[in-house]
Structure formats: C-alpha cells, structure tokens
Design a protein around this motif. Sequence first.
Motif, PDB file in Angstrom:
ATOM      1  N   LYS A  77       0.838  -1.202   0.000  1.00  0.00           N
ATOM      2  CA  LYS A  77       0.000   0.000   0.000  1.00  0.00           C
ATOM      3  C   LYS A  77       0.874   1.254   0.000  1.00  0.00           C
ATOM      4  O   LYS A  77       0.612   2.195  -0.760  1.00  0.00           O
ATOM      5  N   ASP A  81       0.869   3.963  -2.976  1.00  0.00           N
ATOM      6  CA  ASP A  81       0.569   5.365  -2.667  1.00  0.00           C
ATOM      7  C   ASP A  81       1.659   6.276  -3.228  1.00  0.00           C
ATOM      8  O   ASP A  81       1.365   7.320  -3.818  1.00  0.00           O
ATOM      9  N   HIS A  84       1.406   6.329  -7.121  1.00  0.00           N
ATOM     10  CA  HIS A  84       0.275   7.140  -7.593  1.00  0.00           C
ATOM     11  C   HIS A  84       0.535   8.627  -7.390  1.00  0.00           C
ATOM     12  O   HIS A  84       0.180   9.439  -8.258  1.00  0.00           O
ATOM     13  N   ALA A  85       1.147   8.985  -6.279  1.00  0.00           N
ATOM     14  CA  ALA A  85       1.467  10.398  -6.036  1.00  0.00           C
ATOM     15  C   ALA A  85       2.445  10.912  -7.091  1.00  0.00           C
ATOM     16  O   ALA A  85       2.291  12.031  -7.595  1.00  0.00           O
TER      17      ALA A  85
END
Length: 112
Positions: A77, A81, A84-85
């Motif tokens: 995760k 994260d 994606h950022a």
Amino acid sequence: MAAPLPPESQFHIEVIKLLLQVATSDDRVTREEIDSIIDTARGFSVPLTELSALTRCLQEGLPLPPPNLGVLREDPKAVLDAVHALIAGDGHVHESEIEMARQIRELLGVAP
C-alpha cells in the motif's frame, strides 16, 4: 565499512528506486517528477549518499538499479501510494505510467 541499514531505511530506498523507474517509463523525466522523488526521499529520511548515487545514474544516463520486490512486498500500500502520487504529481498521466502502475500492482501481488 558502513553499518547495515535498518529494514525501514532499506524499504524506503527500494521505494525511491521504484519511483525512479516509474519516472523514466515514459522516456522523459520532468522537473516535477524529480522534485516529487526528492521530497519523498526526504520524507523517508533516505540517506543522502544513497539518494546521490541514484540520482547520479539519471544524470549520467546509467542504468537504474532495479528495486528489490521482496522488500517492497512488505508494504505494498505504501509503495502504490508513492507511485500514484508521483504519476499524478506532474499533472500529465501517460499511458506508459498507467501500464507501469498496473505492472507494479501485479508484481506486488495486489488485486486491481
């Protein structure tokens, strides 16, 4: 000889290696992507020596070291994260970046 890095530091270094792979997946690295990676590295407290070695690869056109997927699977995760950022950070999502994120999910064993 330098002391071995704690597991958390090694995880963060592997995330940065992966982010560099993602940033170069569309054959161009923007200033925004570099800034995002550096900000992430600072937030993770990645040692400057490690960050310098990785960014030198970019500057000199050398192959980037592959990230250790076994280490990255410890917290998929957090990895996703960060990916994606980075992808959304420059305001330009390229097809190659979407494909890279899909492949990363598969490699980490995360269902879509």
